[in-house]
Design an enzyme around this catalytic site. Structure first.
Site, PDB file in Angstrom:
ATOM      1  N   GLU A   8       0.534  -0.550  -0.181  1.00  0.00           N
ATOM      2  CA  GLU A   8      -0.101   0.191   0.162  1.00  0.00           C
ATOM      3  C   GLU A   8       1.048   1.270   0.100  1.00  0.00           C
ATOM      4  OE1 GLU A   8      -1.918  -1.030   4.309  1.00  0.00           O
ATOM      5  OE2 GLU A   8      -0.999   1.303   4.971  1.00  0.00           O
ATOM      6  N   ASN A  22      -4.877  -6.432   3.527  1.00  0.00           N
ATOM      7  CA  ASN A  22      -5.415  -6.333   4.423  1.00  0.00           C
ATOM      8  C   ASN A  22      -7.181  -7.115   4.308  1.00  0.00           C
ATOM      9  OD1 ASN A  22      -4.708  -4.056   2.442  1.00  0.00           O
ATOM     10  ND2 ASN A  22      -4.129  -3.166   3.767  1.00  0.00           N
ATOM     11  N   HIS A  42      -1.133  -5.830  11.890  1.00  0.00           N
ATOM     12  CA  HIS A  42      -2.661  -7.603  10.907  1.00  0.00           C
ATOM     13  C   HIS A  42      -2.124  -9.035  11.572  1.00  0.00           C
ATOM     14  CE1 HIS A  42      -2.615  -5.400   6.434  1.00  0.00           C
ATOM     15  NE2 HIS A  42      -3.232  -4.399   8.025  1.00  0.00           N
TER      16      HIS A  42
HETATM   17  P1  FAE Z   1     -10.625  -6.649  16.602  1.00  0.00           P
HETATM   18  O1  FAE Z   1     -11.059  -5.739  15.577  1.00  0.00           O
HETATM   19  O2  FAE Z   1      -9.491  -6.299  17.110  1.00  0.00           O
HETATM   20  O3  FAE Z   1     -11.631  -6.652  17.352  1.00  0.00           O
HETATM   21  C1  FAE Z   1     -11.274  -7.166  18.795  1.00  0.00           C
HETATM   22  C2  FAE Z   1     -12.301  -6.291  19.771  1.00  0.00           C
HETATM   23  O4  FAE Z   1     -12.303  -7.408  20.894  1.00  0.00           O
HETATM   24  C3  FAE Z   1     -11.289  -5.266  20.236  1.00  0.00           C
HETATM   25  O5  FAE Z   1     -12.435  -4.075  20.545  1.00  0.00           O
HETATM   26  C4  FAE Z   1     -10.739  -5.415  22.019  1.00  0.00           C
HETATM   27  O6  FAE Z   1     -10.601  -4.190  22.973  1.00  0.00           O
HETATM   28  C5  FAE Z   1     -12.079  -6.550  22.213  1.00  0.00           C
HETATM   29  N1  FAE Z   1     -11.016  -7.141  23.322  1.00  0.00           N
HETATM   30  C6  FAE Z   1     -10.561  -8.106  23.220  1.00  0.00           C
HETATM   31  N2  FAE Z   1     -10.367  -8.726  23.867  1.00  0.00           N
HETATM   32  C7  FAE Z   1     -11.492  -8.433  25.420  1.00  0.00           C
HETATM   33  C8  FAE Z   1     -11.542  -9.151  26.160  1.00  0.00           C
HETATM   34  N3  FAE Z   1     -11.354 -10.251  27.296  1.00  0.00           N
HETATM   35  N4  FAE Z   1     -13.141  -8.919  27.107  1.00  0.00           N
HETATM   36  C9  FAE Z   1     -13.807  -8.137  26.053  1.00  0.00           C
HETATM   37  N5  FAE Z   1     -13.118  -7.328  24.705  1.00  0.00           N
HETATM   38  C10 FAE Z   1     -11.842  -7.553  24.144  1.00  0.00           C
HETATM   39  O7  FAE Z   1     -11.185  -8.183  15.560  1.00  0.00           O
HETATM   40  N6  FAE Z   1      -7.580  -3.827   8.312  1.00  0.00           N
HETATM   41  C11 FAE Z   1      -7.355  -3.790   7.146  1.00  0.00           C
HETATM   42  O8  FAE Z   1      -8.313  -4.498   5.904  1.00  0.00           O
HETATM   43  N7  FAE Z   1      -6.982  -3.211   5.666  1.00  0.00           N
HETATM   44  C12 FAE Z   1      -6.723  -1.337   6.541  1.00  0.00           C
HETATM   45  O9  FAE Z   1      -7.130  -0.542   5.971  1.00  0.00           O
HETATM   46  C13 FAE Z   1      -6.326  -1.498   8.118  1.00  0.00           C
HETATM   47  N8  FAE Z   1      -5.356  -1.219   8.369  1.00  0.00           N
HETATM   48  C14 FAE Z   1      -5.103  -1.119   9.938  1.00  0.00           C
HETATM   49  C15 FAE Z   1      -4.283   0.569  10.446  1.00  0.00           C
HETATM   50  C16 FAE Z   1      -4.247  -0.309  11.771  1.00  0.00           C
HETATM   51  C17 FAE Z   1      -3.567   1.003  12.889  1.00  0.00           C
HETATM   52  C18 FAE Z   1      -4.398  -0.865  12.568  1.00  0.00           C
HETATM   53  C19 FAE Z   1      -4.094  -1.577  14.363  1.00  0.00           C
HETATM   54  C20 FAE Z   1      -4.954  -2.442  11.728  1.00  0.00           C
HETATM   55  C21 FAE Z   1      -5.378  -2.403  10.563  1.00  0.00           C
HETATM   56  N9  FAE Z   1      -5.940  -3.013   9.810  1.00  0.00           N
HETATM   57  C22 FAE Z   1      -6.181  -2.769   8.717  1.00  0.00           C
HETATM   58  C23 FAE Z   1      -6.426  -4.567  10.386  1.00  0.00           C
HETATM   59  C24 FAE Z   1      -7.439  -5.410  10.649  1.00  0.00           C
HETATM   60  O10 FAE Z   1      -7.837  -3.036  12.119  1.00  0.00           O
HETATM   61  C25 FAE Z   1      -7.817  -5.910  11.599  1.00  0.00           C
HETATM   62  O11 FAE Z   1      -7.705  -7.365  11.062  1.00  0.00           O
HETATM   63  C26 FAE Z   1      -9.602  -5.876  12.568  1.00  0.00           C
HETATM   64  O12 FAE Z   1      -9.895  -5.198  13.058  1.00  0.00           O
HETATM   65  C27 FAE Z   1      -9.433  -7.212  12.682  1.00  0.00           C
HETATM   66  O13 FAE Z   1     -10.788  -7.766  13.258  1.00  0.00           O
HETATM   67  P2  FAE Z   1     -10.838  -8.354  14.020  1.00  0.00           P
HETATM   68  O14 FAE Z   1     -12.896  -8.719  13.775  1.00  0.00           O
HETATM   69  O15 FAE Z   1      -9.990 -10.294  14.309  1.00  0.00           O
END
Ligand code: FAE
Length: 545
Positions: free
Chosen positions: A395, A518, A480
């Protein structure tokens, strides 16, 4: 809001209303009144979802639509109350406590400029929106809050290459994914495309056009990247018609405008079903099984200083893990190794990878300017994934500093088969990731082959001042994280945890370490597929039955 007469937009409107009235009252419980009555604390709840990221949000909407009373437990805050500066989120140039999860200083991945520590700042300790979890040679960035990673990410909404998807998840029917679930995910997420004519003339993407020119000169291909940032809003930002967000240095600490994060899409729709309740600032610490009550969770509620102010239990018949790769894996490892779910197998904690992430910068010639105005939301990538020796999807990232810096920045996704694993550490009661720098070497070689070619053709060099020392490539962090509870190994082919009926995994921990792009669209579409099957086959109890 679109057409208010369709059931979905009416539902989304109700969901928004619930999110906003919760903020107004300063509550950590968000729901419509009917849902809160059906899921009072104390009694067993038909379904609990841990987390509010992509996998969790999809699952909540589909359970809610099926009439199943569902509670979501989220350790982070609900982000929709403006602070004294009038904004919900802070920006990257003047960060404060809202930036990071219980830290005393910001920890942005671009650590320095001209080797100077000018990027990070001391901040007040507060349950902010971005977390960095450090594991030796690997630091993992995560979103915290109602919406998970959708609050902090770059909004790039990319469907993986079909042949690579088939390679990483061979047991999943790709025809069904590409015919049904990827389209369902992208439409509910609100994915949109940049207008190619505007892209050619706007200021926001001058930096991307310059990188494109350099890539094309080296014989490489570029491709537009779809987004959940509203490109029409961005166009109006540049025209001076609306408050700026992507053009105001807002990305990794949240966006005040323009971004269709999950609280605007799946979660609003889920709340609007009237069957879903979200409890923010509630962290699940432990899971045990009780013959009479089902899965019993130990839950800690925190206040804004990060102190635990309440310890409660909640029991449920069906438990869906959506706490992300690190969060969900840690919960099951802890349950296995402390003996609360002793039947969990050796597959728990295996198959983790950083999606081959490598960040790097190139120094441009003085006559090659990237522009002072840079959209925080990328819209273009260099697509060299089909290169048999050095597969890379890079990207073209902004450096939204508001001044010309002559830097082109990239986040490369490489194809690296190395995998890490987690073990439970009783001393800290947490999961430890085992991943070392050597495992990331192949990713650097792949990125280097591509960018050496670009530098050679354009007479440019790498920046060596950006990552705290003199390294040109940074692969000690990932945005990621993927894997830990792999589909078909720790779970069956639909996310049901082996040996524990009624226990499911919905999030990025199902995916074996790599998606080649991503990952959030892949996580969303896979969750859509899995919950459809679970609702059709497992007997879940709707309201009133
Ligand atoms: P996730 O979105 O991480 O959600 C997990 C949630 O569970 C969070 O809100 C936590 O606070 C919560 N949690 C964790 N443990 C506990 C617990 N014990 N009790 C209660 N709550 C809890 O999971 N991906 C893309 O496709 N495109 C992008 O442009 C992109 N840019 C990114 C930029 C940054 C800075 C970051 C950090 C990530 C980026 N990603 C991107 C990755 C993407 O946001 C990530 O793959 C997903 O958010 C993961 O989704 P999940 O459902 O696995």
């Amino acid at each position: 809001m679109g057409n208010m007469t369709s059931p979905l937009s009416r539902r989304r409107f109700l969901g928004f209303a619930a999110l906003n009235s919760a903020a107004l009252l300063g509550l950590n419980t968000i729901s419509t009144t009917t849902a809160s009555a059906a899921t009072r604390p104390g009694g067993p709840v038909p379904a609990v979802i841990i987390g509010t990221g992509y996998g969790a949000a999809v699952t909540a909407l589909r359970l809610g639509e099926a009439g199943i009373p569902t509670v979501m437990l989220e350790m982070g805050r609900l982000w929709d109350t403006p602070a004294t500066d009038g904004n919900v989120f802070c920006n990257m140039l003047r960060p404060d406590g809202r930036a990071m999860w219980l830290k005393d200083r910001t920890l942005a991945p671009l650590a320095s400029f001209l080797w100077m520590d000018v990027i990070n700042h001391d901040i007040k300790r507060y349950p902010g929106v971005l977390d960095r979890v450090d594991h030796g040679d690997m630091s993992v960035y995560l979103g915290r809050g109602v919406g998970g990673g959708s609050l902090v990410n770059g909004a790039m909404a990319v469907v993986p290459k079909r042949n690579y998807f088939e390679e990483i998840l061979p047991a999943v029917d790709a025809a069904e994914m590409y015919g049904k679930y990827f389209p369902r995910a992208t439409s509910t997420l609100g994915v949109n495309h940049v207008d190619p004519d505007w892209f050619e003339t706007c200021d926001s993407y001058q930096f991307a056009r310059l990188s494109r020119e350099h890539a094309h000169r080296a014989g490489l291909k570029t491709t537009f990247v779809p987004s959940v940032y509203d490109f029409d809003y961005l166009r109006r930002e540049e025209a001076g018609e609306v408050p700026c967000s992507a053009l105001a240095g807002e990305v990794i600490y949240g966006n005040n405008h323009g971004k269709r994060s999950l609280d605007k899409t799946y979660l609003a729709d889920a709340l609007g079903t009237g069957n879903v309740t979200i409890r923010a600032m509630h962290e699940v610490r432990a899971i045990r099984r009780d013959e009479a009550r089902g899965y019993v969770l130990t839950v800690h509620r925190r206040d804004d200083s990060g102190e635990i102010v309440e310890r409660t239990e909640i029991a449920t018949e069906r438990l869906f893990l959506g706490a992300g790769s690190l969060g969900s894996t840690e919960l099951l490892l802890r349950a296995r190794d402390t003996g609360t779910l002793p039947g969990l197998g050796a597959e728990i904690g295996q198959g983790w990878g950083p999606n081959g992430n490598v960040m790097l910068g190139r120094a441009n010639h003085v006559w090659d300017t990237t522009g002072r105005t840079q959209s925080g939301m990328p819209a273009l990538g260099i697509d060299s994934w089909d290169d048999p020796e050095h597969p890379v999807f890079a990207e073209i990232a902004p450096v939204p500093a508001g001044v010309e810096l002559w830097v082109s920045l990239y986040l490369a996704i490489t194809k690296n088969p190395e995998r890490g694993h987690f073990s439970y550490d009783p001393a800290t009661d947490s999961a430890r990731l085992h991943w070392n720098a050597e495992q990331g070497q192949l990713s650097i070689q792949q990125a280097k082959a591509l960018f050496d070619k670009i530098n050679r053709t354009n007479g440019t060099i790498y920046r060596t001042d950006l990552f705290g020392d003199t390294r040109p490539f940074e692969n000690r962090f990932t945005y990621h994280p993927l894997g830990g509870l792999l589909l078909g190994e720790a779970t069956d082919d639909y996310g049901r945890v082996r040996g524990y009926p009624g226990l499911y995994v919905t999030d990025g921990s199902l995916i074996p370490g790599s998606t080649g792009v991503n990952p959030f669209v892949t996580i969303t579409a896979l969750a859509e597929r899995n919950i459809e099957r679970v609702l059709a086959e497992d007997r879940l109890t709707p309201v009133g039955s």
